[in-house]
Design a protein around this motif. Structure first.
Motif, mmCIF file in Angstrom:
data_model
loop_
_atom_site.group_PDB
_atom_site.id
_atom_site.type_symbol
_atom_site.label_atom_id
_atom_site.label_comp_id
_atom_site.label_asym_id
_atom_site.label_seq_id
_atom_site.Cartn_x
_atom_site.Cartn_y
_atom_site.Cartn_z
ATOM 1 N N ARG B 112 -50.037 6.502 60.202
ATOM 2 C CA ARG B 112 -49.483 7.363 59.151
ATOM 3 C C ARG B 112 -47.970 7.170 59.072
ATOM 4 O O ARG B 112 -47.339 6.638 59.989
ATOM 5 C CB ARG B 112 -49.808 8.835 59.395
ATOM 6 N N ARG B 113 -47.460 7.580 57.992
ATOM 7 C CA ARG B 113 -46.004 7.473 57.751
ATOM 8 C C ARG B 113 -45.492 8.875 57.410
ATOM 9 O O ARG B 113 -46.095 9.587 56.623
ATOM 10 C CB ARG B 113 -45.741 6.527 56.587
ATOM 11 N N ALA B 114 -44.409 9.282 58.039
ATOM 12 C CA ALA B 114 -43.858 10.627 57.784
ATOM 13 C C ALA B 114 -42.336 10.561 57.709
ATOM 14 O O ALA B 114 -41.703 9.756 58.377
ATOM 15 C CB ALA B 114 -44.269 11.573 58.900
ATOM 16 N N THR B 115 -41.793 11.380 56.844
ATOM 17 C CA THR B 115 -40.322 11.438 56.699
ATOM 18 C C THR B 115 -39.861 12.860 56.953
ATOM 19 O O THR B 115 -40.409 13.798 56.371
ATOM 20 C CB THR B 115 -39.897 11.008 55.295
ATOM 21 N N GLY B 116 -38.876 12.978 57.801
ATOM 22 C CA GLY B 116 -38.245 14.295 58.026
ATOM 23 C C GLY B 116 -39.075 15.232 58.864
ATOM 24 O O GLY B 116 -38.743 16.411 58.984
ATOM 25 N N ALA B 117 -40.112 14.723 59.453
ATOM 26 C CA ALA B 117 -40.949 15.604 60.263
ATOM 27 C C ALA B 117 -40.213 16.106 61.488
ATOM 28 O O ALA B 117 -40.410 17.241 61.926
ATOM 29 C CB ALA B 117 -42.213 14.861 60.674
ATOM 30 N N ASN B 118 -39.332 15.226 62.002
ATOM 31 C CA ASN B 118 -38.622 15.600 63.228
ATOM 32 C C ASN B 118 -37.198 16.044 62.957
ATOM 33 O O ASN B 118 -36.355 16.003 63.832
ATOM 34 C CB ASN B 118 -38.608 14.414 64.189
ATOM 35 N N ARG B 119 -36.936 16.413 61.755
ATOM 36 C CA ARG B 119 -35.544 16.734 61.391
ATOM 37 C C ARG B 119 -35.100 18.016 62.069
ATOM 38 O O ARG B 119 -35.801 19.035 62.019
ATOM 39 C CB ARG B 119 -35.454 16.889 59.880
ATOM 40 N N ARG B 120 -33.931 17.932 62.678
ATOM 41 C CA ARG B 120 -33.392 19.121 63.353
ATOM 42 C C ARG B 120 -32.844 20.079 62.308
ATOM 43 O O ARG B 120 -32.384 19.646 61.253
ATOM 44 C CB ARG B 120 -32.236 18.732 64.282
ATOM 45 N N PRO B 121 -32.800 21.351 62.637
ATOM 46 C CA PRO B 121 -32.206 22.298 61.684
ATOM 47 C C PRO B 121 -30.717 21.982 61.499
ATOM 48 O O PRO B 121 -30.005 21.812 62.479
ATOM 49 C CB PRO B 121 -32.398 23.661 62.346
ATOM 50 N N GLY B 122 -30.290 21.922 60.257
ATOM 51 C CA GLY B 122 -28.864 21.676 59.959
ATOM 52 C C GLY B 122 -28.480 20.220 59.999
ATOM 53 O O GLY B 122 -27.354 19.872 59.685
ATOM 54 N N SER B 123 -29.362 19.365 60.387
ATOM 55 C CA SER B 123 -29.025 17.947 60.489
ATOM 56 C C SER B 123 -29.142 17.284 59.128
ATOM 57 O O SER B 123 -29.973 17.661 58.302
ATOM 58 C CB SER B 123 -29.963 17.270 61.486
ATOM 59 N N LYS B 124 -28.282 16.304 58.935
ATOM 60 C CA LYS B 124 -28.341 15.560 57.683
ATOM 61 C C LYS B 124 -29.090 14.241 57.874
ATOM 62 O O LYS B 124 -29.269 13.511 56.900
ATOM 63 C CB LYS B 124 -26.923 15.261 57.204
ATOM 64 N N THR B 125 -29.424 13.926 59.097
ATOM 65 C CA THR B 125 -30.069 12.645 59.375
ATOM 66 C C THR B 125 -31.568 12.751 59.085
ATOM 67 O O THR B 125 -32.256 13.623 59.620
ATOM 68 C CB THR B 125 -29.849 12.264 60.850
ATOM 69 N N GLU B 126 -31.996 11.865 58.206
ATOM 70 C CA GLU B 126 -33.433 11.821 57.901
ATOM 71 C C GLU B 126 -34.038 10.608 58.600
ATOM 72 O O GLU B 126 -33.501 9.493 58.473
ATOM 73 C CB GLU B 126 -33.640 11.711 56.393
ATOM 74 N N ILE B 127 -35.123 10.843 59.321
ATOM 75 C CA ILE B 127 -35.764 9.758 60.087
ATOM 76 C C ILE B 127 -37.202 9.590 59.585
ATOM 77 O O ILE B 127 -37.951 10.566 59.471
ATOM 78 C CB ILE B 127 -35.748 10.088 61.586
ATOM 79 N N GLU B 128 -37.524 8.371 59.265
ATOM 80 C CA GLU B 128 -38.887 8.057 58.817
ATOM 81 C C GLU B 128 -39.664 7.481 60.019
ATOM 82 O O GLU B 128 -39.115 6.672 60.771
ATOM 83 C CB GLU B 128 -38.827 7.040 57.683
ATOM 84 N N THR B 129 -40.873 7.921 60.178
ATOM 85 C CA THR B 129 -41.677 7.489 61.324
ATOM 86 C C THR B 129 -42.933 6.755 60.827
ATOM 87 O O THR B 129 -43.590 7.215 59.892
ATOM 88 C CB THR B 129 -42.119 8.702 62.146
ATOM 89 N N VAL B 130 -43.240 5.647 61.471
ATOM 90 C CA VAL B 130 -44.487 4.921 61.197
ATOM 91 C C VAL B 130 -45.230 4.779 62.533
ATOM 92 O O VAL B 130 -44.618 4.384 63.534
ATOM 93 C CB VAL B 130 -44.206 3.530 60.603
ATOM 94 N N GLU B 131 -46.469 5.132 62.519
ATOM 95 C CA GLU B 131 -47.247 5.031 63.769
ATOM 96 C C GLU B 131 -48.303 3.936 63.631
ATOM 97 O O GLU B 131 -48.889 3.769 62.557
ATOM 98 C CB GLU B 131 -47.908 6.373 64.085
ATOM 99 N N TYR B 132 -48.497 3.241 64.711
ATOM 100 C CA TYR B 132 -49.472 2.139 64.738
ATOM 101 C C TYR B 132 -50.420 2.314 65.931
ATOM 102 O O TYR B 132 -50.026 2.863 66.959
ATOM 103 C CB TYR B 132 -48.773 0.797 64.911
ATOM 104 N N THR B 133 -51.595 1.799 65.750
ATOM 105 C CA THR B 133 -52.498 1.617 66.892
ATOM 106 C C THR B 133 -52.736 0.112 67.023
ATOM 107 O O THR B 133 -53.162 -0.549 66.062
ATOM 108 C CB THR B 133 -53.840 2.325 66.665
#
Lengths: 550, 208
Positions: B112-133
């Motif tokens: 799956r692919r997710a964006t901003g799922a791990n975003r800290r409160p107040g943070s401006k950094t957006e991190i996109e995550t891709v998971e593989y098996t």
């Protein structure tokens, strides 16, 4: 006051004179005799009849147009007086002006009145200031001013001829060397001034309208043929003037003119009333001005243009019963030269006594004020310019300084901009690193863990499955395998050794055997086991690399 | 006459005064104002220079050097982000790494692919995550090295779960490794300027 090539003009009923003066000395002079009977007519016509005479005289003396001209005159309304005021300075001048105004036969308003301090007598109680005051009617002054302007002169001073006479008489009386019984009698052409002093203070001074011109007129009438309708000629006047100053008062028996048979006895009746007036005026002056009336104690000192008229002193002495002498200062008669009165004006001018017409005076004052305003304007302009130059100079210096500082300021601005960019980048980095640290979390080093598992395993312990995950309690490893049962050479089961070795690994936090079951491995008793090892988590290398950096 | 003269003098005074006043107001006063401005600017320059000197004296690292260091760090993170974030590049890297270690990739399943799922409160950094098996087959040693490369050299990659078991059948030396990975990518490069103004609080560090 007198400068080179200035003109001094004398105007009396009997004479019009022009003198070119330089440094208070007569350089050239020219004169013309006037008929006194025309005097009133001249004034009635605004002195215009004298224009041609004055122009010719100026031409004779070589006066240039526009020359500064000072005019001394015996105008009909011009008057001068000496006021002794018990005050000093401006107060004395104001008091003298009041005194003069009161004595004027015409209103002072609208007519020029001028005062000049002559001397100060500090010996009296109270100390007195002798102020010479003069006044004239403005229309007369206008006529005189117009005469000068029409002649091409630049009028700078107009004053009555009587004023220098009064000043000279006052100075003679105020002289410290003046003897107490001396009475100075200054005989002018139109006026006579009698003064007396005592050790530097003025005892009396009186001026009266009686001059040697009256004696001259008497002689002119005597010389003029009886019954001749034409007025006396200039030549007759000049002859009479020369006779008066060279031969004086004639004897009754003396022959005056052999050609006409004119004798002294014919002339004396004409002269005698005038001499009598001299006697009367002198006696009255002495009586009222001196503290004693004993004329025998008085010494009459004759001076002025008429002082050296032969036999006049003798006649006065006889009539007054007093000693009469001629002063050494009395001017000698010089035919063709300027009159002694005008010479005195040239030599001892009174620049502060000026009866220019009020309009001219106002124009002069206005001119002075205008010049002052312009000069002030120019000075202010120069000041503004100087201030502007100062500001420009200061500005240029500042500009140079700022220009020199410009590279430094530029580098400071650049550094500030870099600082700003660095701060922004640092903020983004810090935020990103914090986010990455939170996102990447801590995981075991799987490669090292696998290596570790392989390293501690042996022939006695076989691994069947290794499962790693990151649970709530952190990274953990589940190992399923089979270990031979029984004790080995070291007196320890292989599974036990394996567990110990795994627990001793720096990668492992704790090791827990979760299940064992007896089984057979290669026909030997063995134990299948499941163990769970809690592993140390490690941050991602990118997070580790960021620690300790700015 | 006197009135005329007084009027003339008054007019001259007025004219001269007006000219002078005009000169002062029109020329000198602006010059004075410009001079005052220049003085103020020069004084401000001096203050700025003095402050900069003091700041320079108290600064351990020159601003250029600091910016260079920060830029290098940002470039490093960006490169790591790119290495793990570009799908094509990631695929090439994974297959390349497997081939280089003698490991066969049996399956490679993006989960799956997710964006901003791990975003800290107040943070401006957006991190996109891709998971593989990833199911990889190879010797234990080869699989170990493959795992090592995965977790150390493929950018912002984490191995979230791992299962290694001997491969049944006729290859007793081979194991089958089931590897679950997470690959992270910064949505915006760190070298891109922040579109929003930076708050002073955000400039402080130590939020890890």
């Amino acid at each position: 006051m007198l400068r080179s090539t200035s003109l001094c003009i004398g105007l009396s009923p009997t004479r019009l004179e022009v003198v070119v003066a330089s440094d208070r000395a007569v350089v050239r002079a020219a004169a013309v005799e006037l008929d006194p009977t025309e005097w009133e007519g001249y004034w009635a016509d605004g002195l215009m009849p004298l224009d041609a005479l004055l122009a010719s005289l100026m031409k004779r003396v070589g006066a240039r147009r526009g020359a500064r001209a000072m005019l001394y005159h015996d105008g009909p309304d011009a008057t001068a007086m000496l006021a002794s005021c018990p005050a000093a300075g401006d107060a004395a001048l104001r008091a003298a002006r009041l005194q003069a105004v009161e004595a004027l036969p015409y209103p002072a308003f609208g007519n020029p009145v001028s005062c000049s301090i002559l001397d100060r007598d500090a010996s009296g109680d109270p100390p007195r200031t002798h102020v010479l005051a003069a006044a004239d009617r403005d229309d007369r002054a206008q006529s005189l001013y117009g005469l000068l302007v029409r002649a091409g002169c630049r009028p700078v001073l107009i004053a009555p001829m009587e004023a220098p006479l009064i000043a000279a008489a006052a100075r003679a009386a105020l002289d410290e060397s003046c003897r107490p019984n001396d009475v100075h009698m200054l005989l002018g052409e139109r006026h006579t001034v009698i003064s007396a002093g005592n050790g530097g203070s003025l005892r009396c001074l009186r001026s009266f309208d009686l001059g040697c011109d009256l004696l001259l007129e008497a002689l002119v009438r005597a010389f003029h043929p009886v019954g001749h309708a034409a007025p006396p000629t200039t030549g007759e006047r000049e002859r009479a003037r020369e006779f008066l100053h060279t031969r004086g008062i004639p004897d009754p028996d003396g022959v005056i003119d052999a050609s006409s048979g004119l004798r002294g006895s014919a002339v004396l009746p004409l002269l005698q009333p005038i001499i009598q007036r001299y006697v009367v005026e002198t006696r009255q002056t002495i009586r009222f001005g001196m503290s004693h009336s004993d004329l025998s104690r008085v010494r009459l000192v004759l001076s002025g243009p008429g002082g050296r008229i032969p036999r006049l002193a003798e006649l006065l002495s006889n009539h007054l019963d007093a000693e009469a002498v001629v002063s050494e200062d009395a001017p000698k008669y010089e035919p063709g030269a300027c009159s002694a009165s005008l010479r005195a004006c040239v030599e001892r001018p009174l620049p502060a006594l000026n009866l220019l017409p009020l309009s001219a005076e106002a124009r002069r004052v206005g001119g002075v004020l205008a010049v002052g305003v312009r000069a002030g304007g120019v000075a202010a302009g120069l000041l503004l310019a100087a201030d502007g130059a100062r500001i420009a100079h200061h500005r240029a210096a500042l500009d140079r300084l700022m220009h020199a500082n410009a590279p430094i300021i530029e580098s400071i601005d650049r550094a500030a901009e870099i600082d700003q960019r660095a701060a922004e980048l640092a903020a983004r980095l810090a935020d990103a690193e914090a986010s990455l640290a939170a996102t990447l979390g801590e995981y075991p080093d799987w490669f090292a863990t696998l290596r570790q598992l392989a390293a501690v395993a042996s022939e006695d312990v076989r691994l069947l499955e290794v499962t790693g995950d990151v649970g709530r309690e952190g990274p953990a490893l589940t190992v399923r395998g089979i270990a031979l049962a029984g004790t080995g050479a070291e007196g320890q089961e292989p599974l036990s050794r394996y567990l110990e070795a795994l627990a001793a690994s720096p990668l492992t936090r704790s090791v827990q055997l979760t299940s064992t079951r007896n089984t057979v491995l290669d026909e030997a008793p063995a134990r299948s086991f499941v163990l769970r090892a809690q592993m140390h988590g490690l941050p991602h290398p990118i997070v580790v690399a960021g620690e300790g950096k700015p | 006459m006197r009135h005329l003269i007084v009027r003339r003098v008054a007019i001259e005074t007025l004219v001269v005064g007006t000219i002078i006043a005009g000169g002062w107001f029109g020329l000198l006063k602006p010059l004075e104002a410009r001079l005052a401005t220049a003085k103020a600017r020069q004084a401000a320059q001096e203050v700025k220079i003095e402050a900069a000197r003091k700041e320079d004296a108290s600064r351990a690292v020159p601003p250029e050097a600091r910016l260079r260091e920060l830029t290098a760090r940002a470039v490093e993170i960006d490169q790591q982000s790119k290495a793990s974030g570009e799908p094509a590049m990631l695929y090439d890297t994974l297959t390349g790494a497997a081939a280089s270690h003698g490991v066969r990739i049996d399956r490679l399943d993006p989960k799956r692919r997710a964006t901003g799922a791990n975003r800290r409160p107040g943070s401006k950094t957006e991190i996109e995550t891709v998971e593989y098996t990833i199911i990889a087959i190879g010797t234990f040693d080869a699989v170990s090295r493959f795992v090592a490369q995965l977790e150390r050299e493929i950018g912002l990659t984490r191995i979230t779960a791992l299962r290694v078991a001997p491969r049944p059948g006729d290859s007793p030396q081979e194991v089958t490794a089931t590897i679950e990975t997470s690959h992270f990518r910064l949505v915006r490069s760190l070298l891109e300027p922040d579109p929003r103004p930076v708050s002073p609080a955000a400039t402080t560090r130590g939020t890890k």
